[in-house]
Design a protein around this motif. Structure first.
Motif, PDB file in Angstrom:
ATOM      1  N   SER A 269       0.830  -1.206   0.000  1.00 28.96           N
ATOM      2  CA  SER A 269       0.000   0.000   0.000  1.00 28.96           C
ATOM      3  C   SER A 269       0.864   1.256   0.000  1.00 28.96           C
ATOM      4  N   ASP A 270       1.991   1.238   0.717  1.00 27.78           N
ATOM      5  CA  ASP A 270       2.912   2.378   0.683  1.00 27.78           C
ATOM      6  C   ASP A 270       3.414   2.624  -0.737  1.00 27.78           C
ATOM      7  N   ILE A 271       3.725   1.558  -1.446  1.00 28.77           N
ATOM      8  CA  ILE A 271       4.238   1.676  -2.812  1.00 28.77           C
ATOM      9  C   ILE A 271       3.164   2.249  -3.730  1.00 28.77           C
ATOM     10  N   VAL A 272       1.967   1.665  -3.689  1.00 24.63           N
ATOM     11  CA  VAL A 272       0.891   2.072  -4.595  1.00 24.63           C
ATOM     12  C   VAL A 272       0.463   3.514  -4.339  1.00 24.63           C
ATOM     13  N   ASP A 548      -8.529  12.801  -5.215  1.00 25.28           N
ATOM     14  CA  ASP A 548      -8.028  13.466  -4.014  1.00 25.28           C
ATOM     15  C   ASP A 548      -7.231  12.511  -3.134  1.00 25.28           C
ATOM     16  N   THR A 549      -7.607  11.241  -3.166  1.00 20.65           N
ATOM     17  CA  THR A 549      -6.956  10.231  -2.334  1.00 20.65           C
ATOM     18  C   THR A 549      -6.970   8.897  -3.074  1.00 20.65           C
ATOM     19  N   THR A 550      -5.907   8.129  -2.897  1.00 13.90           N
ATOM     20  CA  THR A 550      -5.833   6.770  -3.438  1.00 13.90           C
ATOM     21  C   THR A 550      -5.455   5.814  -2.319  1.00 13.90           C
ATOM     22  N   LYS A 551      -6.136   4.664  -2.280  1.00 14.74           N
ATOM     23  CA  LYS A 551      -5.875   3.691  -1.214  1.00 14.74           C
ATOM     24  C   LYS A 551      -5.895   2.282  -1.793  1.00 14.74           C
ATOM     25  N   LEU A 552      -4.834   1.529  -1.568  1.00  7.80           N
ATOM     26  CA  LEU A 552      -4.835   0.110  -1.927  1.00  7.80           C
ATOM     27  C   LEU A 552      -5.604  -0.662  -0.872  1.00  7.80           C
ATOM     28  N   ILE A 553      -6.645  -1.371  -1.294  1.00  9.82           N
ATOM     29  CA  ILE A 553      -7.429  -2.190  -0.362  1.00  9.82           C
ATOM     30  C   ILE A 553      -6.742  -3.531  -0.135  1.00  9.82           C
ATOM     31  N   LYS A 566     -10.798   8.421  -3.979  1.00 14.79           N
ATOM     32  CA  LYS A 566     -11.777   9.386  -3.492  1.00 14.79           C
ATOM     33  C   LYS A 566     -11.732  10.662  -4.312  1.00 14.79           C
ATOM     34  N   LYS A 567     -12.897  11.180  -4.633  1.00 10.00           N
ATOM     35  CA  LYS A 567     -13.036  12.486  -5.274  1.00 10.00           C
ATOM     36  C   LYS A 567     -14.106  13.260  -4.524  1.00 10.00           C
ATOM     37  N   ALA A 568     -13.711  14.414  -3.931  1.00 11.43           N
ATOM     38  CA  ALA A 568     -14.614  15.176  -3.066  1.00 11.43           C
ATOM     39  C   ALA A 568     -15.103  14.254  -1.939  1.00 11.43           C
ATOM     40  N   ASP A 569     -16.407  14.020  -1.815  1.00 11.38           N
ATOM     41  CA  ASP A 569     -16.922  13.173  -0.731  1.00 11.38           C
ATOM     42  C   ASP A 569     -17.248  11.755  -1.184  1.00 11.38           C
ATOM     43  N   ALA A 570     -17.076  11.474  -2.467  1.00 15.34           N
ATOM     44  CA  ALA A 570     -17.454  10.161  -3.010  1.00 15.34           C
ATOM     45  C   ALA A 570     -16.229   9.272  -3.181  1.00 15.34           C
ATOM     46  N   TRP A 571     -16.460   7.978  -3.043  1.00 19.12           N
ATOM     47  CA  TRP A 571     -15.417   6.976  -3.247  1.00 19.12           C
ATOM     48  C   TRP A 571     -15.795   6.084  -4.435  1.00 19.12           C
ATOM     49  N   TYR A 572     -14.754   5.621  -5.129  1.00 20.51           N
ATOM     50  CA  TYR A 572     -14.929   4.670  -6.231  1.00 20.51           C
ATOM     51  C   TYR A 572     -13.927   3.545  -6.033  1.00 20.51           C
ATOM     52  N   LEU A 573     -14.400   2.306  -6.195  1.00 18.68           N
ATOM     53  CA  LEU A 573     -13.537   1.143  -6.045  1.00 18.68           C
ATOM     54  C   LEU A 573     -13.525   0.337  -7.330  1.00 18.68           C
ATOM     55  N   GLY A 574     -12.367  -0.211  -7.650  1.00 21.87           N
ATOM     56  CA  GLY A 574     -12.246  -1.161  -8.747  1.00 21.87           C
ATOM     57  C   GLY A 574     -11.426  -2.344  -8.297  1.00 21.87           C
ATOM     58  N   LYS A 587     -14.154  -9.856   0.421  1.00 22.61           N
ATOM     59  CA  LYS A 587     -14.855  -9.199   1.513  1.00 22.61           C
ATOM     60  C   LYS A 587     -14.139  -7.882   1.781  1.00 22.61           C
ATOM     61  N   ILE A 588     -14.795  -6.791   1.432  1.00 17.68           N
ATOM     62  CA  ILE A 588     -14.161  -5.478   1.452  1.00 17.68           C
ATOM     63  C   ILE A 588     -14.627  -4.694   2.669  1.00 17.68           C
ATOM     64  N   LYS A 589     -13.707  -4.440   3.583  1.00 25.05           N
ATOM     65  CA  LYS A 589     -14.022  -3.615   4.742  1.00 25.05           C
ATOM     66  C   LYS A 589     -14.014  -2.149   4.320  1.00 25.05           C
ATOM     67  N   LEU A 590     -14.997  -1.415   4.808  1.00 16.49           N
ATOM     68  CA  LEU A 590     -15.153  -0.017   4.417  1.00 16.49           C
ATOM     69  C   LEU A 590     -14.689   0.931   5.516  1.00 16.49           C
ATOM     70  N   ASP A 591     -13.692   0.515   6.290  1.00 18.25           N
ATOM     71  CA  ASP A 591     -13.227   1.322   7.415  1.00 18.25           C
ATOM     72  C   ASP A 591     -12.514   2.598   6.993  1.00 18.25           C
ATOM     73  N   PHE A 592     -12.286   2.781   5.684  1.00 15.54           N
ATOM     74  CA  PHE A 592     -11.681   4.020   5.196  1.00 15.54           C
ATOM     75  C   PHE A 592     -12.711   5.132   5.012  1.00 15.54           C
ATOM     76  N   LEU A 593     -13.998   4.815   5.137  1.00 10.69           N
ATOM     77  CA  LEU A 593     -15.047   5.828   4.990  1.00 10.69           C
ATOM     78  C   LEU A 593     -15.072   6.761   6.204  1.00 10.69           C
ATOM     79  N   SER A 594     -15.662   7.932   6.015  1.00 10.77           N
ATOM     80  CA  SER A 594     -15.770   8.900   7.111  1.00 10.77           C
ATOM     81  C   SER A 594     -16.773   8.408   8.155  1.00 10.77           C
ATOM     82  N   ALA A 595     -16.452   8.654   9.399  1.00  8.91           N
ATOM     83  CA  ALA A 595     -17.320   8.214  10.491  1.00  8.91           C
ATOM     84  C   ALA A 595     -18.604   9.035  10.519  1.00  8.91           C
ATOM     85  N   GLY A 596     -19.677   8.375  10.922  1.00 10.81           N
ATOM     86  CA  GLY A 596     -20.941   9.057  11.111  1.00 10.81           C
ATOM     87  C   GLY A 596     -21.685   9.396   9.839  1.00 10.81           C
TER      88      GLY A 596
END
Length: 645
Positions: A269-272, A548-553, A566-574, A587-596
């Motif tokens: 994930s650090d590399i990507v 705005d943000t990239t995250k390796l799942i 992530k773009k603005a407040d929306a997320w897209y996964l591929g 099984k994709i955990k969504l713990d990267f989403l904003s709380a609440g």
């Protein structure tokens, strides 16, 4: 206080016969260490770097030796270097923005030292070393004020333990090969493209070799382990590249600095997620970038090899862009011979009438390429470029695609940068094909939107091989080529061109997220998109091309990969799988989403067969998990949009 201790210790060691000489630099988070050491058994004055990585349990030497030095036309700077001094450690802190890429806001931090040497003739060479939290970089410097020389050779060479697994692409001037993995007794000896990915011998971390901030003062380099199977030496371009035009050895003028030698280090994930290649590159001097507009592009070449020659086909792809809410359409080669109802001027008038912006293809021209396709030579000289860009500006053309460079010699590096600088004067965007792999230029020249330098969907037209290799190849690219910069793979094709897909529809849709390119050319024919189910069609209308943000799942090169952006407040996964034998469930955990916050989630996955989709709409939050089934060579795409409370 720590720095003084290191310097004093070094001063003690250097005058103590029989002791190993070394200087240690650590990253701000203390996980990455680089030691400068002398080969002092016979005290010949050769120096090398050792790179280590600290895990929770122990510290591992991941690259035990990086040979150092340069051979200049007048003298050598490698074998008899005498240490003069080391600077005080300096902190590097940067914050900058780019209008595109895997992140919009960039922050990086490093520690830097400068080590000064002299050779027997008292000529000086500095080694500038930085340790970042996601890697180390180093470069050479000749600080003298006068003199012009040829660099005969660069001695930089990475010694990699044979147990380290590696993913490498055989060298080719267009950088359009396949990556192959190897280790132990299966390592091949040849020349290799950048970037090169390695997993340390103890599996504790990953690292990626590349270079950045290449400018007019040098040539591009590649890696070669021909002389020593476990040592990858930086190597200059072959003289026969570009039909023998240009010089393979670079000419420098003092004062001079080399490009950065870059090793991105950490977890996968650090590399990507790293932006280190752009972080160390020269900031732009552009006063404004508002005219730089990323977006999606309709492209007729993949499905209709001579499509731009046909006015009616150009109109069909313009209409496709309109119907899909895409910003651009590309007029590829042969636009200067357009017929069947209209010519170039007619086509541009039609495109503008539909509210779409045109992009246009050019042959790089000149004696360096054998390709005769027209228009040719209009980018070749400053005079030609100014004349052509003046016309394009009046015609409302937003950008140019320039093809067939076929070399990384110094003269070709100058040519690339000449095009970018002249285009910027007319506020014209640029992208390169048949070209160099990114070297961080998008920070310096943010009108550089994307590069090919990849075996992309175009290869479905070149032979049957890509049908079988694409599924695995697609899972390697997010860990290799696409890490270092934008990649014009021309993805997301559902129909077949000259040779069929073996990837599923879900796999193809996922590539719109997995492959990052500010100008994303979606390559299928119009009916390939019109016939999609509404959910998939809507996804391709809405998915951004900047992030705005990239995250390796999760993922592993050659097996599978899932990325969230992530773009603005929306997320897209591929997510995609390379497996030819079995279906898999993610099984994709969504713990990267904003709380609440609750999100409306559209999951578009493989259906009952590889040309069908299964879609569902969910309401989720950061505590949720989404389960997705992938067919063989399958994939999925997901959008997550906040629900207004």
């Amino acid at each position: 206080m720590k720095i003084k201790i290191i310097v004093l210790l070094f001063a003690f060691i250097i005058f103590s016969p029989g002791w190993s000489q070394n200087i240690l630099l650590k990253s701000p988070n203390k996980k990455i260490m680089v030691a400068l050491q002398a080969v002092d058994l016979n005290n010949k004055g050769e120096w090398y770097l050792e790179v280590s990585y600290k895990t929770d349990a122990h510290t591992v030497s991941i690259i035990p030796k990086i040979n150092l030095g340069l051979s200049r036309s007048d003298q050598d700077f490698s074998k008899e270097l005498r240490f003069l001094k080391v600077s005080k450690q300096k902190g590097i802190k940067e914050h900058y923005e780019l209008p595109f890429g895997k992140k919009s806001l960039r922050e990086n931090e490093a520690n830097e030292i400068v080590v000064s040497f002299e050779n027997p003739s008292k000529a000086m060479m500095n080694l500038i070393i930085r340790a970042y939290n996601d890697g180390i970089t180093f470069r050479y410097e000749f600080p003298e004020k006068n003199g012009s020389y040829i660099i005969n050779d660069e001695l930089t060479a990475y010694q990699i333990p044979k147990e380290s697994k590696r993913w490498l692409e055989k060298w080719n001037p267009a950088n359009e090969g396949l990556y192959a993995s190897s280790s132990d007794d299966k390592i091949l000896q040849q020349e290799w493209c950048y970037p090169a990915l390695f997993n340390s011998s103890d599996k504790s971390c990953w690292f990626l070799l590349h270079e950045a901030d290449l400018n007019r003062s040098y040539c591009g380099t590649k890696l070669s382990n021909i002389k020593d199977i476990n040592t990858y030496k930086l190597t200059f371009p072959d003289q026969h590249d570009a039909r023998g035009t240009g010089e393979s050895k670079p000419k420098i003028s003092l004062p001079w600095k080399s490009p950065w030698r870059v090793i991105t280090i950490g977890s996968l994930s650090d590399i990507v997620e790293s932006t280190l290649i752009e972080d160390v590159s020269t900031p732009t001097v552009f006063k404004t970038t508002e005219w730089i507009k990323p977006g999606k592009v309709s492209w007729n070449y993949w499905s209709s090899n001579h499509g731009t020659k046909d006015y009616k086909i150009v109109c069909e792809f313009t209409d496709l862009a309109v119907n899909m809410n895409w910003s651009y359409t590309l007029l590829d080669w042969e636009w200067d011979t357009m017929a069947n109802g209209g010519n170039l001027e007619d086509a541009l008038k039609y495109i503008h009438s539909k509210g779409i912006k045109p992009l246009m293809w050019y042959n790089s021209g000149g004696d360096h390429t054998w390709v005769p396709s027209t228009p040719k030579d209009r980018m070749l000289t400053h005079k030609n470029r100014v004349e052509e860009f003046t016309k394009l500006k009046k015609l409302g053309v937003a950008g140019v695609k320039v093809d067939f460079f076929e070399s990384e010699k110094q003269d070709m590096i100058n040519y690339y940068l000449d095009i970018l600088e002249d285009a910027a004067q007319f506020e014209i965007m640029v992208y390169f094909h048949g070209c160099i792999v990114p070297r961080g230029w998008s920070r310096t020249y943010p009108n550089l939107m994307t590069y090919e330098a990849v075996r992309g969907a175009e290869w479905y037209n070149n032979g049957p091989e890509f049908s079988t290799t694409a599924p695995e190849h697609n899972t390697i690219l997010p860990f290799t080529r696409n890490i270092v910069g934008a990649m014009d793979y021309t993805p997301v094709t559902f129909t077949n061109s000259q040779f069929p897909h073996h990837t599923s529809y879900g796999h193809e849709l996922a590539l719109s997220v997995l492959f990052e390119s500010p100008l994303q050319h979606l390559a299928d024919r119009p009916e390939g998109y019109y016939e999609l189910p509404d959910e998939a069609k809507t996804f391709l209308k809405e998915v951004p091309t900047t992030w705005d943000t990239t995250k390796l799942i999760d993922g592993y090169p050659g097996k599978d990969v899932t990325i969230a952006r992530k773009k603005a407040d929306a997320w897209y996964l591929g997510g995609i799988s390379a497996s030819d034998r079995e279906e898999i469930t993610k099984k994709i955990k969504l713990d990267f989403l904003s709380a609440g916050i609750k999100y409306r989630t559209v999951v578009i996955a493989d259906g009952i067969h590889d040309k069908a989709f299964m879609s569902q709409v969910l309401e989720v939050n950061k505590d949720s998990t989404i389960e997705v089934k992938l067919l063989r060579r399958g994939g999925f795409a997901i959008s997550l949009t906040p629900i207004n409370q």
